[in-house]
Scaffold this active site. Sequence first.
Site, short mmCIF file in Angstrom:
data_model
loop_
_atom_site.label_atom_id
_atom_site.label_comp_id
_atom_site.label_asym_id
_atom_site.label_seq_id
_atom_site.Cartn_x
_atom_site.Cartn_y
_atom_site.Cartn_z
N GLU A 275 16.81 40.51 80.23
CA GLU A 275 16.14 41.41 79.29
C GLU A 275 14.98 40.94 78.79
OE1 GLU A 275 19.85 44.16 78.18
OE2 GLU A 275 19.26 42.83 76.79
N GLU B 220 24.65 45.55 83.09
CA GLU B 220 25.37 45.67 81.79
C GLU B 220 25.25 47.40 81.66
OE1 GLU B 220 23.97 43.56 78.63
OE2 GLU B 220 23.63 41.82 79.65
N TYR C 218 22.56 51.17 78.13
CA TYR C 218 23.59 51.56 77.05
C TYR C 218 23.42 53.11 76.42
CZ TYR C 218 24.68 46.97 77.01
OH TYR C 218 25.28 45.31 77.40
N HIS D 91 19.81 33.74 79.79
CA HIS D 91 20.16 34.63 78.93
C HIS D 91 19.83 34.35 77.54
CE1 HIS D 91 22.95 38.42 78.83
NE2 HIS D 91 22.57 38.38 77.52
N ASN E 220 20.13 46.89 82.71
CA ASN E 220 21.01 46.95 81.58
C ASN E 220 20.92 48.30 81.04
OD1 ASN E 220 21.86 44.42 82.25
ND2 ASN E 220 21.16 43.26 80.49
N ARG F 34 29.51 38.69 86.41
CA ARG F 34 28.11 38.22 85.97
C ARG F 34 28.11 37.45 84.85
NH1 ARG F 34 23.35 41.23 82.56
NH2 ARG F 34 21.83 39.47 82.85
#
Length: 481
Positions: free
Chosen positions: A171, A386, A313, A125, A311, A79
Amino acid sequence: MPAETRTLPNDFLWGYATASYQVEGAVAEDGRLPSIWDTFSHLPGKTLDGKSGDLATDSYKRWKEDIALMKSYGVSAYRFSLSWSRIIPLGGRNDPINPKGIDYYRNFIQTLLDNGIEPMVTLFHWDLPQALQDKYEGFLSRDIVPDFVNYAKVCFENFGDIVKYWITINEPNVFSILGHCIGGHAPGRTSDRTKSPVGNSLVEPFVSGHNLLLAHAAAVKVFREGQFNKKKDSEICIVINANWGEPWNDSEECKKAAADFRVMAFEWFSHPVYVGDYHPRLRELIGDRLPVFTEDEINSIKGSSDYFGLNHYTTYLVKPRDKPVAENDWQSKLMGEHIEVSFTRPDGTEIGPKAGLSWVRPVPFGFKKLLEFLYSAYGKTIYITENGVICPEERYIPKEQALEDDFRIEYFQGYIDVIIDLQGKVPVGSYIIWSLMDNFEWQEGFTRFGVTWIDFEDDNKRYPKKSAGYIREFMRRTMVD
């Protein structure tokens, strides 16, 4: 789950991710003009180390080396994002297209395919052409929509026959909050006058977010209806950052606070895309600061993603706030002054071990709850676009120590195990790791988020970390026919 059933299908996509400004460099070569990140990162004090992406990891020139590296890692997908200001340097719908930018990305994508690597292409992005920020303040203006649509159309026409997986915007929630609330990212707007002379932290994020959704939906309409040569079974989505909000305890107050956190953190964008219009609770929380869609706009945004691009985390513990918000804590004011997030449980223990960034803790159980929540709410296959971590003190330790990144391996293993355990319950189509290599991590400057150690002081030489080999062998064993 028994060992013999701990597998993933052989069409499961896995690999690594980067973004153009974070790795390419060559910011003034072959016709490229500045983006908002070129401008912002050169302002004093805007990045932790005072550096910019002028050179980054030099991937614009070393792309063949990077593809060879990925092939050695055994990946099935990569990606990456296109640089809008490399393709249409001035950004606008009436501005000239840069043929060198088109040729560069065309060659790059084709070489990925020639090496058995599926490209997953992000249009935006965060590196908006500076000319559009100057012209009408970027995503604060609806003028951005036709310009973004034109840019998307140029990309679809030039790369659509060789790209199966498209991502419109990365995002939008993070871009809106960090760029238009706290001023930590480009374009750096905030109500904190110690950081910026312009900005309204409680209004502009919602204006920006609104226009990002409109731009996304309009680009998807062009993609679905366009008369360009399109790769068979190609798909398109928006990627939303979603970190789970776990109630601090079992009280109803904490459960309500966690639900509000999720509404503000990611349902702000996911609800319009997958259900239609803003979440009713968001409207209650924000009131008339939240823009209003027309009925036609609601219909165009609803269903505008073929899958859920995620995404993720970390996970936060959420409870009602019991202390006043600090004067310049604009993010807390935006996200809800009635809620508070932390990593510390009621008994004083931590939800997960400390990592190399203050806002990340490994919490696999939160990832599992998030995947179950998203699939229950929207019924879409989820593509992890991500997921990653920086090891404790990794930014400051010597290369030999950094290459032994066992903390990262444990992080990956915990999150991949969740995906495997949910097979048959929650469909997940990919696991894309952030990142292929250490790179320019926005306001953090140069950090160590990658599975490849970059020698920033010696010609950006690449050194595979232990995690790269570990994941290669794990996925080789796990994926079956």
